[in-house]
Scaffold this motif. Structure first.
Motif, mmCIF file in Angstrom:
data_model
loop_
_atom_site.group_PDB
_atom_site.id
_atom_site.type_symbol
_atom_site.label_atom_id
_atom_site.label_comp_id
_atom_site.label_asym_id
_atom_site.label_seq_id
_atom_site.Cartn_x
_atom_site.Cartn_y
_atom_site.Cartn_z
ATOM 1 N N PHE A 11 -56.046 -6.249 -17.945
ATOM 2 C CA PHE A 11 -56.188 -7.157 -19.071
ATOM 3 C C PHE A 11 -57.045 -6.503 -20.169
ATOM 4 C CE2 PHE A 11 -58.169 -10.837 -21.201
ATOM 5 C CZ PHE A 11 -57.017 -11.465 -21.637
ATOM 6 N N GLU A 14 -55.168 -4.079 -22.098
ATOM 7 C CA GLU A 14 -54.258 -4.686 -23.068
ATOM 8 C C GLU A 14 -55.002 -5.068 -24.342
ATOM 9 O OE1 GLU A 14 -52.170 -8.121 -21.634
ATOM 10 O OE2 GLU A 14 -50.704 -8.032 -23.262
ATOM 11 N N SER A 17 -55.680 -2.009 -26.323
ATOM 12 C CA SER A 17 -54.491 -1.535 -27.044
ATOM 13 C C SER A 17 -54.210 -2.428 -28.246
ATOM 14 C CB SER A 17 -53.300 -1.464 -26.090
ATOM 15 O OG SER A 17 -52.429 -2.540 -26.283
ATOM 16 N N HIS A 18 -54.490 -3.736 -28.089
ATOM 17 C CA HIS A 18 -54.309 -4.664 -29.197
ATOM 18 C C HIS A 18 -55.193 -4.266 -30.372
ATOM 19 C CE1 HIS A 18 -53.848 -8.818 -30.982
ATOM 20 N NE2 HIS A 18 -54.956 -8.390 -31.615
ATOM 21 N N HIS B 32 -45.292 -6.403 -28.255
ATOM 22 C CA HIS B 32 -46.599 -6.493 -27.590
ATOM 23 C C HIS B 32 -47.425 -7.608 -28.206
ATOM 24 C CE1 HIS B 32 -47.612 -4.248 -31.162
ATOM 25 N NE2 HIS B 32 -46.784 -3.266 -30.763
ATOM 26 N N GLY B 33 -48.582 -7.910 -27.639
ATOM 27 C CA GLY B 33 -49.426 -9.029 -28.039
ATOM 28 C C GLY B 33 -49.796 -8.987 -29.516
ATOM 29 N N GLN B 34 -50.223 -7.804 -29.946
ATOM 30 C CA GLN B 34 -50.661 -7.687 -31.335
ATOM 31 C C GLN B 34 -49.494 -7.967 -32.265
ATOM 32 O OE1 GLN B 34 -49.915 -4.819 -33.522
ATOM 33 N NE2 GLN B 34 -51.328 -5.415 -35.171
ATOM 34 N N TYR B 56 -53.532 -14.390 -25.507
ATOM 35 C CA TYR B 56 -53.348 -13.612 -24.270
ATOM 36 C C TYR B 56 -53.328 -14.509 -23.040
ATOM 37 C CZ TYR B 56 -53.216 -9.273 -26.684
ATOM 38 O OH TYR B 56 -52.801 -8.253 -27.488
ATOM 39 N N LEU B 59 -49.886 -15.871 -23.011
ATOM 40 C CA LEU B 59 -48.943 -14.854 -22.515
ATOM 41 C C LEU B 59 -48.996 -14.798 -20.984
ATOM 42 C CD1 LEU B 59 -49.479 -12.016 -25.150
ATOM 43 C CD2 LEU B 59 -47.345 -13.272 -24.688
ATOM 44 N N ALA B 81 -48.892 0.190 -25.058
ATOM 45 C CA ALA B 81 -49.005 -1.258 -25.273
ATOM 46 C C ALA B 81 -48.220 -1.988 -24.208
ATOM 47 C CB ALA B 81 -48.486 -1.639 -26.656
ATOM 48 N N ARG B 82 -48.630 -3.242 -23.989
ATOM 49 C CA ARG B 82 -47.943 -4.037 -22.974
ATOM 50 C C ARG B 82 -46.870 -4.841 -23.686
ATOM 51 N NH1 ARG B 82 -49.297 -8.469 -19.097
ATOM 52 N NH2 ARG B 82 -48.790 -7.621 -17.038
ATOM 53 N N TYR B 84 -43.766 -7.513 -24.047
ATOM 54 C CA TYR B 84 -43.280 -8.744 -23.421
ATOM 55 C C TYR B 84 -41.831 -8.955 -23.783
ATOM 56 C CZ TYR B 84 -48.164 -9.694 -22.417
ATOM 57 O OH TYR B 84 -49.440 -9.604 -21.951
#
Lengths: 870, 125
Positions: A11, A14, A17-18, B32-34, B56, B59, B81-82, B84
């Motif tokens: 987490f 993540e 990275s954000h 990704h989240g961003q 998050y 998510l 990056a993760r 989705y």
């Protein structure tokens, strides 16, 4: 769902990275490197908060809290090792003792007997006005079995001792003879081979034997081909037909190796007035014990009319088999369970008051936590967690203690003769029942303990706790609560102490009861003559004479004698008598019957009251003579001389007539706590028994001669069985009665000692706490001129008041408890002043001792320091 | 100056709407989240302010419900990056919720439109 689905590292990765992606975008929009980073971070908000929310979401919150609380609780407990160790040990003792005793109660009283539908099994005996349970005669059994309408089957059994021929000689072995349907009535099937056939219980039928599982293992090495093997018992060949299942026990008979089919060939089975059997039956469906008893009674009455000579005054007794087996032990077990329960109560009260003091000490810490925003429920949860940790530790300790205690108790029980009647006690285990009980007790204890801190938290005011050190109303409330608990504790201790005192005094009285003969320097040995070689009276008499003669010539032997039964054992053999020349209305005299050799009375040092002893020369060739004891003379020859009178059987058959030649002073024939019965002593030489006890008075230590006695018997005849060589003191000390009283007295005494210790600690705790709370008050008093001795007196007075209230409450409860004990008391009244006086003294001294230390501390308070406290 | 709105003008998301917005955003393609946060802000013409902590968390919640799946990958500018992706189940849920939301917002609009006018009128009068 308590597991984490995703690691918090992942987490965090993540989020990182954000932030980078965001910063890069911001850079592309024209911000400088640093500004872009800063903005990305600001835009995101608190990274920490996000991570925390992630964590919280992903875990079971309460579990985390619990683990944290538990860790904290353990730290708290470790910080106060004295408090924790005492609380855990006290709890473990209470839980352990209760669970261990309960295991025995469970084994004996709760678990059903190991037979098919045991609730339908009954014991059937005859009864007489004077003796509630007497054996059945074979002929009566046949009639009862034939005429009754209430039993689906009825069988009889009797213990016997057989002589087994072994490769090395003969060995007496315990055996039971049973009617052929015995095992079917119980619902027990052989593990190997078959049960008895009805054709095997008729005179002249095939001689067959069933083995106990233990005998099969020990004597035949579990050989499958044991069926059909011949076994030599009492000189006759029996063939093995079956092996009983493992663990089969029948407590009313002895624990036997060999079970034979009863063949009514002996003299006894031909006479209706010779009672040698016990009955067991299975009730038909829907028949109650009462109905069965009524039916048996009416048959007994019918037999009475039919055979007035033999059956006058003989009724029937029917009781549940379980009652017959455990009836004797039930009150003892229940008393022990009650004792253990009271001990547990004391233990809980003690732990509870410890917890209270502990909570009071931590009042400030708790108040600070509350002021910092901890919710009351969280604080309560935390305190309960501490209690739970204590209770769990105490419970584990308790189970360990119970396991150990049970091993010790089982060993104690296994050694006791009385317990052959209670084989089920040895089956006591810590099984599901026991764990459930322990769990339940722990749960109750936990709830009981939790109440204290929770009420404490709920009643205390944060501000008040922060600003002062215990002058508040809540402090006073708890101080009173502690006192109330201590009063309960002291009262319970009084109950246990007085029970222990009464039982201890009973035991002392029992062991010091005047047996009427000199018990020291007496050695005894049981001798069994095999029927085959000693078939006639003359042969038995001759063996007895030569044995006594040989033994008397052994070094260190003063005199030797033979008796059919040892004194101070039981009045198991009775005889029916009539006095010649007296009117007879069918009421015969029942007297205890012993067959003794001429030197018996001088050997045991009994006292002759009138007439003479018989001589060795008085054998079958001389007129029949008999001695009676003083009770006999007093009851049946009041105000006249018994010597010279003639006794006979109820029919006054010529062969039964015998003349009283002497009266001997009473000595104990029966058990120590048994009433003295009228006794008659028949010359061994006129009427010998194939089993008798050698009684030897020695000059030196009586124990050392025992091996020599056995050797002398075997020198005369190696086929003669010997067993149970022991000293007379051992016979008395290890008698079932003495053992029963001793075990009970010791166990209750142990509980009482623990209770005394615990309540002294409890009283100490409360007084010490009260003193610590009143330090300021004491300081003020002293500053105002109070003398140290008056402070001392004040504290001791406080303690004495508590002790006095506790003792008075305890005395009242003890009286009620003593009534329950009545059945176990011997030579002591339930309301025994000296015992209660001793209890008061012991508990009073313990209470003074417990309060002396805090009183001293109070008196040594320095007023200046005290006023500066807080 | 950059195109960021003054924070005071932005609206906090209504409870329960964030899930729907995320699903809608992902319907356009995996991201990704961003990217999701940016897209929501951009498409709402910078009205919505997406609290990133909540994003998050949401998510994670959607992932647990198997409406979206996640996989680590590399972004267009070569950053880890993760990513989705909307699942079939998620798409179904999105369709259902969208129609629900449209009915709700229409109803809200009707009610607010009817009630508001006289009041406003009263004030003007």
């Amino acid at each position: 769902m308590f597991w984490r689905r995703r690691s918090s590292n992942d987490f965090a990765e993540e989020i990182k990275s954000h932030l980078e992606l965001e910063a890069e975008e911001l850079r592309r929009e024209g911000f400088s490197e640093d500004e872009a980073r800063r903005r990305a971070r600001v835009e995101f908000g608190s990274v920490q908060a996000a991570r925390e929310r992630f964590s919280v979401r992903n875990r079971a919150v309460w579990l985390e809290n619990f683990v944290r609380d538990a860790r904290f609780a353990i730290r708290q407990l470790l910080k106060n090792p004295g408090f924790s160790v005492i609380a855990i040990v006290v709890l473990a003792l209470g839980i352990g003792a209760t669970t261990a005793i309960f295991a025995f109660v469970d084994a004996a009283l709760i678990k059903p007997l190991p037979y098919a539908a045991p609730a339908r099994l009954v014991r059937i005996t005859e009864r007489e006005a004077a003796i509630p349970l007497v054996n059945i005669s074979y002929l009566d059994y046949l009639d009862w079995n034939r005429l009754n309408t209430v039993l689906s089957s009825m069988d009889v059994f009797s213990g016997q001792n057989l002589l087994l021929r072994t490769p090395t000689g003969t060995e007496p072995v315990p055996a039971v003879q049973v009617s052929s349907g015995f095992f079917r009535t119980l619902g027990v099937n052989p593990a190997l081979g078959r049960d008895f056939y009805p054709s095997e219980q008729v005179p002249g039928g095939p001689k067959v034997v069933m083995l106990s599982y233990g005998a099969w293992e020990r004597r035949f090495g579990r050989r499958e081909d044991v069926i059909g093997m011949p076994v030599m018992l009492n000189g006759a060949s029996y063939s093995v037909i079956g092996v009983l299942p493992r663990g089969f026990e029948f407590a009313l008979a002895q624990s036997a190796d060999f079970w034979t089919a009863l063949q009514p060939v002996s003299d006894c089975e031909k006479h209706r007035d010779c009672h040698n059997l016990y009955g067991v039956g299975r009730l038909k469906d829907g028949v109650s014990v009462q109905t069965a008893l009524a039916n048996m009674q009416s048959i007994a009455q019918q037999l009475e009319r039919q055979y007035p000579d033999t059956n006058h005054g003989r009724g029937a007794s029917v009781m549940p088999l379980s009652e017959a087996i455990i009836g004797e032990i039930r009150p003892i077990l229940l008393i022990l369970l009650a004792g253990a329960g009271l001990l547990l109560l004391i233990a809980c009260v003690n732990v509870s008051s410890l917890l209270m003091v502990h909570a009071e000490r931590r009042k400030r810490e708790i108040a600070v936590r509350e002021a910092l925003g901890a919710s009351r429920s969280r604080i309560a949860a935390q305190l309960i967690t501490e209690v739970m940790v204590l209770v769990i530790a105490g419970g584990l300790g308790g189970l360990l203690f119970a396991g150990g205690a049970m091993q010790v108790l089982t060993l104690l029980i296994a050694k006791q003769a009385v317990m052959t009647r209670m084989p089920y006690l040895l089956g006591a285990r810590l099984s599901t029942h026991e764990l459930e009980l322990a769990g339940l007790l722990l749960l109750l204890a936990g709830i009981f303990f939790s109440v204290t801190p929770i009420v404490h938290v709920l009643t205390s005011e944060v501000r008040e706790a922060l600003t002062e050190g215990g002058r508040a109303a809540s402090g006073r409330f708890w101080r009173h609560m502690g006192k109330r608990l201590v009063v309960i504790e002291l009262a319970t201790t009084v109950v246990l102490l007085s029970a222990a005192g009464l039982l201890g005094k009973s035991l002392y009285r029992l062991l010091h009861v005047d047996v009427g003969f000199q018990t020291d320097h007496l050695a005894t040995l049981m001798v069994r003559l095999p029927q085959s070689t000693f078939a006639t009276d003359a042969q038995q008499v001759a063996f007895g004479r030569s044995l006594i003669d040989r033994v008397e010539h052994l070094p260190g032997v003063r005199s030797a004698a033979a008796t059919s039964m040892l004194p101070a054992t039981c009045t198991c053999n009775s005889d029916w008598l009539r006095i010649v020349g007296r009117p007879y209305n069918g009421e015969h005299i029942t007297a205890n019957e012993r067959h003794v050799s001429s030197d018996f009375f001088t050997t045991i040092h009994a006292t002759l009251q009138a007439g003479r002893y018989f001589t060795d020369a008085e054998d079958a060739s001389k007129p029949k003579v008999v001695l009676i004891n003083r009770t006999f003379a007093r009851e049946y020859f009041p105000g006249e001389d018994a010597v010279g009178k003639i006794l006979g059987d109820p029919a006054l058959s010529p062969s039964s007539l015998k003349q009283i030649v002497g009266v001997v002073d009473d000595f104990k024939d029966g058990a120590l706590d048994e009433q003295q019965l009228p006794s008659e002593y028949i010359p061994f030489n006129q009427n010998p028994t194939s089993e008798f006890n050698l009684v030897v008075r020695t000059a030196q230590d009586e124990r050392s001669i025992l091996p020599l006695l056995a050797a002398t018997v075997h020198e005369l005849n190696k086929d003669v069985g010997v067993e149970d060589g022991s000293t007379m003191s051992e016979v008395i000390n290890d008698s079932p009665t003495a053992n029963l009283h001793r075990t009970t007295a010791y166990l209750v005494g142990g509980f009482a000692a623990l209770a005394l210790l615990l309540s002294a600690v409890g009283l100490y705790g409360v007084i010490a706490y009260s003193v610590s709370q009143r330090t300021r008050e004491i300081g003020v008093r002293m500053a105002l001129g109070a003398h140290r001795s008056s402070v001392h007196r004040m504290v001791l007075g406080d303690a004495s008041r508590l002790a006095a209230i506790g003792i008075v409450c305890g005395m009242v409860s003890s009286l009620a408890a003593a009534r329950l004990l009545r059945g176990l008391l011997f030579g002591v009244r339930a309301w025994d002043i000296s015992t209660f006086a001793a209890v008061i003294t012991v508990l009073g001294s313990a209470a003074l001792l417990a309060s002396y230390v805090p009183a001293r501390r109070a008196a040594s308070v320095n007023p200046v320091d005290a006023l500066r406290t807080d | 100056m950059p195109t960021q709105k003054n924070p005071d003008d932005r609206l906090a998301l209504l409870q329960g709407t964030l899930d729907l917005l995320i699903l809608k955003t992902l319907a356009l393609g995996p991201t990704h989240g961003q990217g999701i946060a940016r897209l929501i802000q951009r498409q709402s013409e910078e009205v919505f302010f997406v609290d990133h902590g909540s994003l998050y968390l949401a998510l994670q919640r959607l992932e647990d419900r198997k409406w979206i799946t996640a996989k680590w990958g590399v972004s267009e500018n070569n950053r880890k990056a993760r990513f989705y992706t909307l699942t079939a189940k998620g798409r179904e849920h999105l369709v259902e919720k969208t129609s629900e939301w449209q009915r709700l917002s229409r109803a809200m609009g009707l009610v607010l439109g009817v009630v508001d006018s006289p009041e406003l009128g009263g004030e003007e009068a």
